[in-house]
Design an enzyme around this catalytic site. Sequence first.
Site, PDB file in Angstrom:
ATOM      1  CE1 TYR A 102      -3.738   2.529   0.915  1.00  0.00           C
ATOM      2  CE2 TYR A 102      -1.905   3.629   2.019  1.00  0.00           C
ATOM      3  CZ  TYR A 102      -3.183   3.659   1.499  1.00  0.00           C
ATOM      4  OH  TYR A 102      -3.916   4.819   1.556  1.00  0.00           O
ATOM      5  CD  GLU A 193      -5.948   4.818  -1.163  1.00  0.00           C
ATOM      6  OE1 GLU A 193      -7.003   4.749  -1.840  1.00  0.00           O
ATOM      7  OE2 GLU A 193      -5.938   4.783   0.072  1.00  0.00           O
TER       8      GLU A 193
END
Length: 395
Positions: A102, A193
Amino acid sequence: MDLVEYQGKQLFGRNGVPVPPEGAVCRTVDEVVAAAEKFGGMTVVKAQVKAGGRGKLGGVKLAKNPDEAREHAEAIFGLDIKGHTVNVIYLEPGSDISEEYYLSILHDRVNKGYLVIASKEGGMDIEEVNRSTPELVVKRVLLPHETADGLDPATALEIMTQAKIPAEVVDQASDLLVKLFAAMIKEDATLVEINPIIRTPDDRIVALDAKVTLDDNAAFRHNGHEEWDVPGVEERDEQEQFAKDNDVAYVKLDGDVGILGNGAGLVMASLDVVAQAGGRAANFLDIGGGADADTMATSLKLVLSDDRVNSVLVNVFGGITQCDLVAQGVLGAMEQLGDMDRKLVVRLDGTNAKEGRKILTDANHPNVVAAATMAEAAETAVKLAAERSSAATTG
Ligand code: GDP
Ligand code: MN
């Protein structure tokens, strides 16, 4: 403005952030099947909506062959994902995954810098990871003086090492972070993101998903962000399209009292007083500084084009905008709008408020009620909305 995944990947790609091989943007099942045939092998059928968590809701499916791609496309087109209907599918050549990480960067207003969040636990809800295993989520604030020349590779490596990205790929992951940061600055994004960043079995690092929010205030530096404004990805409703075309700040809400005011703070306050009076606002609409007849008419048309609106509260505080001109604007707008079965409650305060109220009282328009205070205006608007709504149900 939020980008959908395939746009985010385009933005990443042109800034050197590694992404999967380019896929096809499809609006019909046949286009999906044709693309799956062209790519051959494993493909992934991905709903393009401005909402996350598509995988869990059936919006991301792997297909072994064109027949499976067809099945998935049939199921995904029209699917509702958190209130967003799928009109566009991105059909991408499938990637092999050995691990999912992530990474995100966002504006950190509190520290007036950037916040980088990185974790070796990707592919799932990062908030959940942060709750259950906060030690696996690295958060690093970057202040402007540290990033004047971009994110330096040593800092990126430090972050990725702290995030426990394996040694075999940590350099690639750091390089991706440096490029992602540069992309964010160059493109004026407020959020980028990637969840997940994948490590492939042959140890390549690739951004498998992309979430990008561009700064609307910087649109003038990017040709109005026109390149990303693809019609049909997300259907705007009639009011939202109208607001966009006329450049007014409008947000649809779920009540039946239309709201129109000057200044975002005053409009927010209007929503509150309507709630206090026991009603529910149908929208947020800030008409901004100019409140001449045309602006007023355009804004009123917008609010009234929403069938759910049973009454309208016009809340104006005169500063540079003079209330007498606003009153004339309201009356001018009523003339332009013609016959109408809904009432406007107009509250004027500030510069020339008295004159403005007098203009309204003298005009004695059957659909316009003048109010002296915000509370009174809200109560009247809520009452009128309730009356109209009960008249509609009792016929
Ligand atoms: P999201 O659910 O909206 O965040 O959509 P993602 O693009 O992140 O996809 C969700 C999940 O689907 C990913 O975490 C992967 O596990 C899986 N996935 C997506 N694309 C591929 C692919 O090309 N190959 C494989 N094997 N899995 C994929
Ligand atoms: Mn994702």
